[in-house]
Design a protein around this motif. Sequence first.
Motif, PDB file in Angstrom:
ATOM      1  N   TYR A 362       0.805  -1.215   0.000  1.00 36.42           N
ATOM      2  CA  TYR A 362       0.000   0.000   0.000  1.00 36.42           C
ATOM      3  C   TYR A 362       0.842   1.271   0.000  1.00 36.42           C
ATOM      4  N   ASP A 363       2.133   1.135   0.308  1.00 34.11           N
ATOM      5  CA  ASP A 363       3.017   2.300   0.341  1.00 34.11           C
ATOM      6  C   ASP A 363       3.825   2.356  -0.953  1.00 34.11           C
ATOM      7  N   PRO A 364       3.428   3.186  -1.905  1.00 38.36           N
ATOM      8  CA  PRO A 364       4.145   3.245  -3.182  1.00 38.36           C
ATOM      9  C   PRO A 364       5.599   3.675  -3.023  1.00 38.36           C
ATOM     10  N   ASP A 365       5.857   4.570  -2.081  1.00 39.78           N
ATOM     11  CA  ASP A 365       7.220   5.066  -1.913  1.00 39.78           C
ATOM     12  C   ASP A 365       8.173   3.955  -1.493  1.00 39.78           C
ATOM     13  N   GLU A 366       7.685   3.048  -0.655  1.00 37.35           N
ATOM     14  CA  GLU A 366       8.520   1.926  -0.225  1.00 37.35           C
ATOM     15  C   GLU A 366       8.931   1.087  -1.434  1.00 37.35           C
ATOM     16  N   LEU A 367       7.965   0.781  -2.296  1.00 40.19           N
ATOM     17  CA  LEU A 367       8.245  -0.033  -3.478  1.00 40.19           C
ATOM     18  C   LEU A 367       9.164   0.690  -4.455  1.00 40.19           C
ATOM     19  N   LEU A 368       8.864   1.956  -4.749  1.00 38.03           N
ATOM     20  CA  LEU A 368       9.628   2.674  -5.768  1.00 38.03           C
ATOM     21  C   LEU A 368      11.034   3.033  -5.291  1.00 38.03           C
ATOM     22  N   THR A 369      11.208   3.188  -3.985  1.00 39.96           N
ATOM     23  CA  THR A 369      12.556   3.424  -3.459  1.00 39.96           C
ATOM     24  C   THR A 369      13.446   2.218  -3.729  1.00 39.96           C
ATOM     25  N   VAL A 370      12.911   1.040  -3.470  1.00 42.29           N
ATOM     26  CA  VAL A 370      13.671  -0.182  -3.764  1.00 42.29           C
ATOM     27  C   VAL A 370      13.880  -0.318  -5.272  1.00 42.29           C
ATOM     28  N   ALA A 371      12.839  -0.046  -6.043  1.00 45.70           N
ATOM     29  CA  ALA A 371      12.901  -0.230  -7.500  1.00 45.70           C
ATOM     30  C   ALA A 371      13.973   0.618  -8.158  1.00 45.70           C
ATOM     31  N   PHE A 372      14.133   1.850  -7.701  1.00 46.66           N
ATOM     32  CA  PHE A 372      15.036   2.762  -8.391  1.00 46.66           C
ATOM     33  C   PHE A 372      16.328   3.049  -7.632  1.00 46.66           C
ATOM     34  N   ASP A 373      16.318   2.896  -6.319  1.00 41.50           N
ATOM     35  CA  ASP A 373      17.521   3.198  -5.542  1.00 41.50           C
ATOM     36  C   ASP A 373      18.328   1.952  -5.190  1.00 41.50           C
ATOM     37  N   LYS A 374      17.661   0.823  -4.969  1.00 39.25           N
ATOM     38  CA  LYS A 374      18.362  -0.380  -4.514  1.00 39.25           C
ATOM     39  C   LYS A 374      18.609  -1.392  -5.630  1.00 39.25           C
ATOM     40  N   ILE A 375      17.772  -1.404  -6.628  1.00 40.53           N
ATOM     41  CA  ILE A 375      17.971  -2.331  -7.743  1.00 40.53           C
ATOM     42  C   ILE A 375      19.122  -1.871  -8.627  1.00 40.53           C
ATOM     43  N   GLY A 376      19.295  -0.573  -8.741  1.00 40.40           N
ATOM     44  CA  GLY A 376      20.363  -0.043  -9.582  1.00 40.40           C
ATOM     45  C   GLY A 376      19.864   0.301 -10.968  1.00 40.40           C
ATOM     46  N   GLY A 377      20.713   0.962 -11.712  1.00 37.07           N
ATOM     47  CA  GLY A 377      20.310   1.469 -13.015  1.00 37.07           C
ATOM     48  C   GLY A 377      20.212   0.390 -14.079  1.00 37.07           C
TER      49      GLY A 377
END
Length: 412
Positions: A362-377
């Motif tokens: 339910y928290d989009p920021d939690e998901l997108l932080t991992v998607a773009f900051d932790k997964i890498g480019g």
Amino acid sequence: MFGIQADREISTGFTPQRRIRTLWTTPTSSNNTNFTAKVPKKPTNLSNSNTISVKFEDLYGFTVEGNVDDVNVLNEVRERIRQQSKAWWDLEASKGANWYLHTQISSNGVASLKFSVLTNTMTLKKLLRKGVPPTLRPKLWLSLSGAAKKRSTVPETYYDELIRATEGKTTPATRQIDHDLPRTFPCHPWINSEEGQAALRRVLVGYSFRDSEVGYCQGLNYVAALLLIVLKEEEDAFWMLSVLLENVLVTDCYTDNLSGCHVEQRVFKDLLTKKCPRIAAHLELMGFDASLVATEWFLCLFSKSLPSETTLRVWDVLFYEGAKVLFHVALAIFKMKEEDLLRAHHIGDVIDILQTTSRHLYDPDELLTVAFDKIGGMTANSITKERKKQETVVLAEIDQRLKRINSLKLDE
């Protein structure tokens, strides 16, 4: 006349002018009413109240079942939406109304605007990753995706004439659409209404005649339904669906043989090995194929798997940055449950972990932080190269499969 009118490279600097009747309404982001839940009046154990199952309605009219923690998260998300709305309105005040509709996008997708002192280090890409206010989504999506430009290349009467031309006609696509309509978000009050079903059918049938190679594929019903809910205007939903299939997503994802979808799944498996090697190795030992869960994610663009606001936050970025966003998000869901997945020893447990996780994000920021900051480019070029490599393998497999089928038919 009703074929695809524009090529796949289109400008995004077009401001939509026409509007048609509003289909339904949702609460605005300025509404101060928090989400409410139906819970027992007096929980017997307040310390365990977060485990109580509750039902509540989200921002887009979906009835959701979760726990008290989920309700609290959604209320926090709604507050963040209000704050993010203020940031967008402040930019409108300083840069002029609809400044984002006239942003010139460079080849690498970064906006060339210079923002005010408070936001001069942010690009449009970063702003979009933080979320678009619900009231701005329709015209922002239409502009940045290229849907408005695509619509401008045909006569204003194109959609109305297309719908009139398809009335009363029956094809394999229309039969499948009619079969899938009642199963599309059946708990949503508007989609499940007579008006909602009729609007969704027109959009899907209309597109099936616009592009006969695609026709209709299961999964598009969920995508089109959510577009209708957000955009509220039928023709807007049609053009957003068109630009998705013709410009944003990879070619042939929704054709009869689903070759594009198979390619994406192979690319995803390769990325899982590179980005999450421990998970990939563990799942391979178990004989788990990531496509068991990821196929639905990619075909439905997460609309059937993630909560609505989380899905729409993914789409905010998808319409601007392209299909690589789907890989980022899919990898993030695996990454967020890495330890749980490493402890799993049965395929059924892995599926349950991933499906339960996605339903409660339910928290989009939690998901997108991992998607773009932790997964890498991941560059678009690297993904394109991997797609070309996998496409050769997929097409060869499809060809072999067809030869086997034809051989069996000759033997009968």
